[in-house]
Design a protein around this motif. Structure first.
Motif, PDB file in Angstrom:
ATOM      1  N   LYS A  10       0.828  -1.205   0.000  1.00 43.15           N
ATOM      2  CA  LYS A  10       0.000   0.000   0.000  1.00 43.15           C
ATOM      3  C   LYS A  10       0.863   1.256   0.000  1.00 43.15           C
ATOM      4  O   LYS A  10       0.605   2.206  -0.716  1.00 43.15           O
ATOM      5  CB  LYS A  10      -0.903  -0.016   1.231  1.00 43.15           C
ATOM      6  CG  LYS A  10      -1.763   1.201   1.380  1.00 43.15           C
ATOM      7  CD  LYS A  10      -2.598   1.119   2.635  1.00 43.15           C
ATOM      8  CE  LYS A  10      -3.390   2.389   2.807  1.00 43.15           C
ATOM      9  NZ  LYS A  10      -4.132   2.388   4.049  1.00 43.15           N
ATOM     10  N   THR A  11       1.890   1.252   0.842  1.00 43.13           N
ATOM     11  CA  THR A  11       2.712   2.440   1.028  1.00 43.13           C
ATOM     12  C   THR A  11       4.166   2.041   1.207  1.00 43.13           C
ATOM     13  O   THR A  11       4.451   1.047   1.858  1.00 43.13           O
ATOM     14  CB  THR A  11       2.269   3.212   2.301  1.00 43.13           C
ATOM     15  OG1 THR A  11       0.873   3.434   2.266  1.00 43.13           O
ATOM     16  CG2 THR A  11       2.999   4.538   2.419  1.00 43.13           C
TER      17      THR A  11
ATOM     18  N   GLU B 242       7.386  13.412  -6.083  1.00 37.60           N
ATOM     19  CA  GLU B 242       6.143  13.821  -6.739  1.00 37.60           C
ATOM     20  C   GLU B 242       6.428  14.165  -8.195  1.00 37.60           C
ATOM     21  O   GLU B 242       5.739  13.714  -9.117  1.00 37.60           O
ATOM     22  CB  GLU B 242       5.553  15.027  -6.014  1.00 37.60           C
ATOM     23  CG  GLU B 242       4.289  15.576  -6.626  1.00 37.60           C
ATOM     24  CD  GLU B 242       3.782  16.802  -5.894  1.00 37.60           C
ATOM     25  OE1 GLU B 242       2.598  17.106  -6.059  1.00 37.60           O
ATOM     26  OE2 GLU B 242       4.557  17.461  -5.159  1.00 37.60           O
TER      27      GLU B 242
ATOM     28  N   GLY C 139       3.518  12.140  -9.753  1.00 38.13           N
ATOM     29  CA  GLY C 139       2.537  11.886  -8.700  1.00 38.13           C
ATOM     30  C   GLY C 139       1.783  13.145  -8.338  1.00 38.13           C
ATOM     31  O   GLY C 139       1.911  14.193  -8.985  1.00 38.13           O
ATOM     32  N   GLU C 140       1.006  13.037  -7.287  1.00 35.64           N
ATOM     33  CA  GLU C 140       0.228  14.179  -6.800  1.00 35.64           C
ATOM     34  C   GLU C 140       0.273  14.169  -5.282  1.00 35.64           C
ATOM     35  O   GLU C 140       0.057  13.138  -4.646  1.00 35.64           O
ATOM     36  CB  GLU C 140      -1.218  14.040  -7.282  1.00 35.64           C
ATOM     37  CG  GLU C 140      -2.081  15.212  -6.916  1.00 35.64           C
ATOM     38  CD  GLU C 140      -3.474  15.073  -7.518  1.00 35.64           C
ATOM     39  OE1 GLU C 140      -4.445  15.321  -6.788  1.00 35.64           O
ATOM     40  OE2 GLU C 140      -3.574  14.711  -8.707  1.00 35.64           O
ATOM     41  N   ARG C 141       0.580  15.308  -4.692  1.00 41.55           N
ATOM     42  CA  ARG C 141       0.669  15.412  -3.243  1.00 41.55           C
ATOM     43  C   ARG C 141      -0.715  15.282  -2.635  1.00 41.55           C
ATOM     44  O   ARG C 141      -1.668  15.920  -3.065  1.00 41.55           O
ATOM     45  CB  ARG C 141       1.287  16.756  -2.859  1.00 41.55           C
ATOM     46  CG  ARG C 141       1.665  16.902  -1.407  1.00 41.55           C
ATOM     47  CD  ARG C 141       2.940  16.153  -1.042  1.00 41.55           C
ATOM     48  NE  ARG C 141       4.083  16.595  -1.793  1.00 41.55           N
ATOM     49  CZ  ARG C 141       4.893  17.562  -1.387  1.00 41.55           C
ATOM     50  NH1 ARG C 141       4.710  18.155  -0.247  1.00 41.55           N
ATOM     51  NH2 ARG C 141       5.907  17.908  -2.137  1.00 41.55           N
ATOM     52  N   ARG C 142      -0.840  14.438  -1.641  1.00 42.54           N
ATOM     53  CA  ARG C 142      -2.108  14.267  -0.933  1.00 42.54           C
ATOM     54  C   ARG C 142      -2.292  15.410   0.052  1.00 42.54           C
ATOM     55  O   ARG C 142      -1.371  15.801   0.754  1.00 42.54           O
ATOM     56  CB  ARG C 142      -2.123  12.932  -0.199  1.00 42.54           C
ATOM     57  CG  ARG C 142      -3.490  12.625   0.403  1.00 42.54           C
ATOM     58  CD  ARG C 142      -3.519  11.285   1.075  1.00 42.54           C
ATOM     59  NE  ARG C 142      -3.234  10.217   0.129  1.00 42.54           N
ATOM     60  CZ  ARG C 142      -2.924   8.984   0.501  1.00 42.54           C
ATOM     61  NH1 ARG C 142      -2.832   8.678   1.779  1.00 42.54           N
ATOM     62  NH2 ARG C 142      -2.684   8.059  -0.405  1.00 42.54           N
TER      63      ARG C 142
ATOM     64  N   VAL D 123       2.645  12.786   1.751  1.00 37.94           N
ATOM     65  CA  VAL D 123       2.285  11.603   0.990  1.00 37.94           C
ATOM     66  C   VAL D 123       2.175  11.973  -0.480  1.00 37.94           C
ATOM     67  O   VAL D 123       1.571  12.985  -0.831  1.00 37.94           O
ATOM     68  CB  VAL D 123       0.945  10.997   1.469  1.00 37.94           C
ATOM     69  CG1 VAL D 123       0.538   9.810   0.602  1.00 37.94           C
ATOM     70  CG2 VAL D 123       1.034  10.576   2.923  1.00 37.94           C
TER      71      VAL D 123
ATOM     72  N   ASP E 194       0.696  10.411  -3.894  1.00 33.42           N
ATOM     73  CA  ASP E 194      -0.107   9.383  -4.554  1.00 33.42           C
ATOM     74  C   ASP E 194       0.475   9.166  -5.930  1.00 33.42           C
ATOM     75  O   ASP E 194       0.664  10.110  -6.691  1.00 33.42           O
ATOM     76  CB  ASP E 194      -1.567   9.838  -4.689  1.00 33.42           C
ATOM     77  CG  ASP E 194      -2.265   9.987  -3.348  1.00 33.42           C
ATOM     78  OD1 ASP E 194      -2.038   9.140  -2.484  1.00 33.42           O
ATOM     79  OD2 ASP E 194      -3.025  10.953  -3.186  1.00 33.42           O
ATOM     80  N   ARG E 195       0.757   7.913  -6.242  1.00 32.25           N
ATOM     81  CA  ARG E 195       1.305   7.579  -7.556  1.00 32.25           C
ATOM     82  C   ARG E 195       0.175   7.251  -8.514  1.00 32.25           C
ATOM     83  O   ARG E 195      -0.859   6.739  -8.105  1.00 32.25           O
ATOM     84  CB  ARG E 195       2.248   6.388  -7.430  1.00 32.25           C
ATOM     85  CG  ARG E 195       3.455   6.746  -6.568  1.00 32.25           C
ATOM     86  CD  ARG E 195       4.455   5.625  -6.473  1.00 32.25           C
ATOM     87  NE  ARG E 195       4.757   5.108  -7.787  1.00 32.25           N
ATOM     88  CZ  ARG E 195       4.673   3.813  -8.092  1.00 32.25           C
ATOM     89  NH1 ARG E 195       4.270   2.933  -7.224  1.00 32.25           N
ATOM     90  NH2 ARG E 195       4.994   3.405  -9.300  1.00 32.25           N
TER      91      ARG E 195
ATOM     92  N   ASP F  87      -2.121   1.762  -9.935  1.00 30.15           N
ATOM     93  CA  ASP F  87      -2.378   0.947  -8.747  1.00 30.15           C
ATOM     94  C   ASP F  87      -1.154   0.730  -7.866  1.00 30.15           C
ATOM     95  O   ASP F  87      -1.205  -0.055  -6.938  1.00 30.15           O
ATOM     96  CB  ASP F  87      -2.915  -0.426  -9.173  1.00 30.15           C
ATOM     97  CG  ASP F  87      -4.299  -0.334  -9.782  1.00 30.15           C
ATOM     98  OD1 ASP F  87      -5.032   0.602  -9.433  1.00 30.15           O
ATOM     99  OD2 ASP F  87      -4.636  -1.193 -10.613  1.00 30.15           O
TER     100      ASP F  87
ATOM    101  N   ASP G 161       1.606   4.113  -2.674  1.00 29.86           N
ATOM    102  CA  ASP G 161       1.860   5.520  -2.405  1.00 29.86           C
ATOM    103  C   ASP G 161       3.200   5.639  -1.690  1.00 29.86           C
ATOM    104  O   ASP G 161       3.724   4.661  -1.145  1.00 29.86           O
ATOM    105  CB  ASP G 161       0.765   6.117  -1.523  1.00 29.86           C
ATOM    106  CG  ASP G 161      -0.592   6.127  -2.206  1.00 29.86           C
ATOM    107  OD1 ASP G 161      -0.633   6.181  -3.453  1.00 29.86           O
ATOM    108  OD2 ASP G 161      -1.609   6.083  -1.503  1.00 29.86           O
TER     109      ASP G 161
END
Length: 119
Positions: A5-6, A22, A27-30, A40, A42-43, A46, A49
């Motif tokens: 998951k992480t 990122e 990616g995108e910063r949560r 965090v 998010d990549r 699937d 992260d």
């Protein structure tokens, strides 16, 4: 089924390292509540992260990188991993806003730390 998951990185400057990954991984910063320290990323797709936390590196208790595994049945997965040779350090529960998370911290047979949580 268990999936990664992480991936957690112990680092001196979580903001800087999260910004690098990122950009490197598109990616995108949560957006996290201000009371939460880690960053965090998010990549896309699937894949796992990336979590960046200010932690010391290089000790047995605080490793530079460890895996967070997600499964639908945390307790059964922990039991299976213990049967395979892992040992349990502790189980923790944390509530942030309206979300409560419980995870178990384990060590593999060589003492490398990892966590098991439910999605």
């Amino acid at each position: 089924m268990v999936k990664i998951k992480t991936i957690t990185f112990a680092c001196n400057d979580p903001e800087r390292l999260a910004s690098f990954w990122e950009a490197a991984l598109d990616g995108e910063r949560r957006d996290l509540p201000p009371s939460i320290d880690p960053e965090v990323v998010d990549r896309p797709g699937d894949g796992p992260d990336l979590l960046f936390k200010e932690l010391p590196k290089g000790t047995e208790q605080d490793l530079p990188i460890h895996l967070d595994l997600a499964t639908d049945d945390r307790e059964a997965t922990v039991d299976r991993l213990r049967d395979l040779g892992a040992s349990v350090r502790e189980t923790k529960t944390e509530t942030v806003a309206s979300r409560t998370s419980t995870w178990t911290i384990l060590e593999d047979p060589e003492g490398n730390g990892f966590c098991v949580t439910e999605p």
